[in-house]
Structures are given as C-alpha cells and as structure tokens.
Design a protein around this motif. Structure first.
Motif, PDB file in Angstrom:
ATOM      1  N   GLU A  16       0.828  -1.215   0.000  1.00  0.00           N
ATOM      2  CA  GLU A  16       0.000   0.000   0.000  1.00  0.00           C
ATOM      3  C   GLU A  16       0.862   1.266   0.000  1.00  0.00           C
ATOM      4  O   GLU A  16       0.560   2.225  -0.700  1.00  0.00           O
ATOM      5  N   PHE A  17       1.932   1.269   0.764  1.00  0.00           N
ATOM      6  CA  PHE A  17       2.815   2.435   0.777  1.00  0.00           C
ATOM      7  C   PHE A  17       3.451   2.657  -0.591  1.00  0.00           C
ATOM      8  O   PHE A  17       3.622   3.801  -1.029  1.00  0.00           O
ATOM      9  N   ALA A  18       3.810   1.583  -1.269  1.00  0.00           N
ATOM     10  CA  ALA A  18       4.370   1.711  -2.622  1.00  0.00           C
ATOM     11  C   ALA A  18       3.327   2.306  -3.561  1.00  0.00           C
ATOM     12  O   ALA A  18       3.648   3.145  -4.408  1.00  0.00           O
ATOM     13  N   VAL A  20       0.959   4.346  -2.721  1.00  0.00           N
ATOM     14  CA  VAL A  20       0.881   5.779  -2.396  1.00  0.00           C
ATOM     15  C   VAL A  20       2.010   6.532  -3.101  1.00  0.00           C
ATOM     16  O   VAL A  20       1.784   7.600  -3.680  1.00  0.00           O
ATOM     17  N   CYS A  21       3.216   5.970  -3.071  1.00  0.00           N
ATOM     18  CA  CYS A  21       4.352   6.612  -3.761  1.00  0.00           C
ATOM     19  C   CYS A  21       4.051   6.774  -5.247  1.00  0.00           C
ATOM     20  O   CYS A  21       4.277   7.845  -5.820  1.00  0.00           O
ATOM     21  N   MET A  22       3.540   5.721  -5.869  1.00  0.00           N
ATOM     22  CA  MET A  22       3.233   5.780  -7.301  1.00  0.00           C
ATOM     23  C   MET A  22       2.126   6.797  -7.580  1.00  0.00           C
ATOM     24  O   MET A  22       2.236   7.602  -8.510  1.00  0.00           O
ATOM     25  N   ASP A  23       1.076   6.774  -6.780  1.00  0.00           N
ATOM     26  CA  ASP A  23      -0.036   7.706  -6.986  1.00  0.00           C
ATOM     27  C   ASP A  23       0.408   9.155  -6.822  1.00  0.00           C
ATOM     28  O   ASP A  23       0.056  10.017  -7.643  1.00  0.00           O
ATOM     29  N   GLU A  24       1.173   9.425  -5.773  1.00  0.00           N
ATOM     30  CA  GLU A  24       1.653  10.789  -5.540  1.00  0.00           C
ATOM     31  C   GLU A  24       2.563  11.247  -6.679  1.00  0.00           C
ATOM     32  O   GLU A  24       2.453  12.373  -7.161  1.00  0.00           O
ATOM     33  N   ALA A  25       3.459  10.380  -7.117  1.00  0.00           N
ATOM     34  CA  ALA A  25       4.383  10.724  -8.206  1.00  0.00           C
ATOM     35  C   ALA A  25       3.618  10.958  -9.508  1.00  0.00           C
ATOM     36  O   ALA A  25       3.948  11.874 -10.268  1.00  0.00           O
ATOM     37  N   THR A  26       2.600  10.150  -9.753  1.00  0.00           N
ATOM     38  CA  THR A  26       1.813  10.301 -10.978  1.00  0.00           C
ATOM     39  C   THR A  26       1.051  11.623 -10.967  1.00  0.00           C
ATOM     40  O   THR A  26       1.042  12.363 -11.960  1.00  0.00           O
ATOM     41  N   MET A  52       6.777   0.964 -11.738  1.00  0.00           N
ATOM     42  CA  MET A  52       6.228   0.944 -10.381  1.00  0.00           C
ATOM     43  C   MET A  52       4.909   0.172 -10.376  1.00  0.00           C
ATOM     44  O   MET A  52       4.688  -0.686  -9.507  1.00  0.00           O
ATOM     45  N   ALA A  53       4.044   0.451 -11.339  1.00  0.00           N
ATOM     46  CA  ALA A  53       2.744  -0.231 -11.411  1.00  0.00           C
ATOM     47  C   ALA A  53       2.925  -1.736 -11.587  1.00  0.00           C
ATOM     48  O   ALA A  53       2.246  -2.534 -10.932  1.00  0.00           O
ATOM     49  N   ARG A  54       3.856  -2.139 -12.447  1.00  0.00           N
ATOM     50  CA  ARG A  54       4.099  -3.569 -12.678  1.00  0.00           C
ATOM     51  C   ARG A  54       4.525  -4.265 -11.391  1.00  0.00           C
ATOM     52  O   ARG A  54       3.997  -5.317 -11.029  1.00  0.00           O
ATOM     53  N   GLN A  55       5.456  -3.654 -10.689  1.00  0.00           N
ATOM     54  CA  GLN A  55       5.943  -4.276  -9.456  1.00  0.00           C
ATOM     55  C   GLN A  55       4.870  -4.301  -8.366  1.00  0.00           C
ATOM     56  O   GLN A  55       4.726  -5.296  -7.652  1.00  0.00           O
ATOM     57  N   ILE A  56       4.121  -3.230  -8.259  1.00  0.00           N
ATOM     58  CA  ILE A  56       3.059  -3.172  -7.243  1.00  0.00           C
ATOM     59  C   ILE A  56       1.994  -4.229  -7.524  1.00  0.00           C
ATOM     60  O   ILE A  56       1.586  -4.974  -6.623  1.00  0.00           O
ATOM     61  N   GLU A  98      10.849  -0.101  -1.628  1.00  0.00           N
ATOM     62  CA  GLU A  98      12.062   0.715  -1.710  1.00  0.00           C
ATOM     63  C   GLU A  98      12.252   1.270  -3.126  1.00  0.00           C
ATOM     64  O   GLU A  98      12.577   2.441  -3.312  1.00  0.00           O
ATOM     65  N   TYR A  99      12.012   0.434  -4.126  1.00  0.00           N
ATOM     66  CA  TYR A  99      12.136   0.871  -5.508  1.00  0.00           C
ATOM     67  C   TYR A  99      11.135   1.989  -5.813  1.00  0.00           C
ATOM     68  O   TYR A  99      11.496   3.021  -6.389  1.00  0.00           O
ATOM     69  N   CYS A 100       9.884   1.794  -5.419  1.00  0.00           N
ATOM     70  CA  CYS A 100       8.844   2.792  -5.710  1.00  0.00           C
ATOM     71  C   CYS A 100       9.105   4.103  -4.973  1.00  0.00           C
ATOM     72  O   CYS A 100       8.888   5.186  -5.536  1.00  0.00           O
ATOM     73  N   ALA A 101       9.577   4.029  -3.741  1.00  0.00           N
ATOM     74  CA  ALA A 101       9.891   5.252  -2.999  1.00  0.00           C
ATOM     75  C   ALA A 101      11.033   6.003  -3.683  1.00  0.00           C
ATOM     76  O   ALA A 101      10.985   7.232  -3.816  1.00  0.00           O
TER      77      ALA A 101
END
Length: 157
Positions: A16-18, A20-26, A52-56, A98-101
């Motif tokens: 979920e935190f990842a 959030v990182c993707m959503d905020e960055a997008t 990021m989406a693929r990994q999440i 870690e990657y997404c952050a």
C-alpha cells in the motif's frame, strides 16, 4: 507459532505504501511542467510509473494468493507450508516498496527532500522504507529461511 501473520501485515503495508508513492508521483507528474510539457509527457517518466505499477500489481497478486491460502489452511499446516512463501513475498514487497519510494523521489526531484510541501508523503515514506524491511525478519534472513524451508522436503528424498 511462526511469523507468517506478522509478515503478511508487513507485506500489505509495504504494498500500500508503494501504491501511495506511485499515486503521488503520478499526480505530481501530471501537474509539473518542464521544457514546455508535463513530466508525464516525457517517456522516461512514463517508464518509471509503468515499472512501479508492474511491481506493485505483481506483489499485490502474490499477497492475494498468500491471503487466500492463509484463510483456507489450518494454522498448523500454514506454519509448515507457507513459511517460505511468506518470507519470499516479504522480501519482494519491501524491495518493491524501496524501488517505488526511490523512483517517486526521482520524479519529485528536490521536492521529495523537503518535509512538508508537495513531496511530503514521498519524503516520509522514503525515510520509512528500511523500517519496513527489518521487522519480521530482514531480507537476508527471509531469503535464508525460505531456502531452508524449500530444502527440507528435498533432503528427505
């Protein structure tokens, strides 16, 4: 009793935190303009968001499978059959977080290093990554545990 349920919680949080990182960055990439266009119009930024989406999504699918197995198996069976899976998925989830952050921080640039402001969530989550990876078993310990669990039935042959 083993730590499968504790690890499940860390997997769910990291996933979920990842997200959030993707959503905020997008959202930021849709607003921020550079060289006359939004960041999201640059192919390298789209590639970052796509990865990021693929990994999440792949980590979330593993979490869903683990969740299903935990709801269908008796606890005693879970302890032996799910220890390796929960350990490996925890490693996957924390490395993915870690990657997404890191990638979200790259998209935000300097804004991801300032407490407060546009990159506030990413800055905070980037600091918290290691706190997610260590409890419930560090990544190295989780990999070792999984290998030992996988080898148990093979050694009996």
């Amino acid at each position: 009793y083993n730590f499968n349920h504790e690890r499940w919680g860390f997997i769910a949080q990291a996933t979920e935190f990842a997200r959030v990182c993707m959503d905020e960055a997008t959202r930021y990439a849709l607003r921020r303009r550079t060289f006359g266009k939004t960041l999201i119009e640059h192919p390298v930024i789209r590639a970052k968001v796509g990865e990021m989406a693929r990994q999440i999504e792949s980590t979330h699918a593993m979490l869903e499978l683990l969740t299903y197995q935990m709801t269908k198996m008796p606890k005693k069976e879970q302890m032996t059959k799910l220890a390796a899976d929960s350990a490996l998925i925890k490693v996957q989830a924390t490395k993915m977080f870690e990657y997404c952050a890191r990638e979200a921080a790259q998209i935000f640039g300097g804004n991801s290093y300032i407490r407060g402001g546009q990159g506030e969530k990413v800055e905070r989550l980037y600091r918290e990554v290691r706190a997610m990876a260590i409890p419930g078993g560090s990544e190295e310990i989780m990999i070792d545990l999984a290998v030992r669990q996988i080898l148990k039935p093979i050694k009996k042959l």
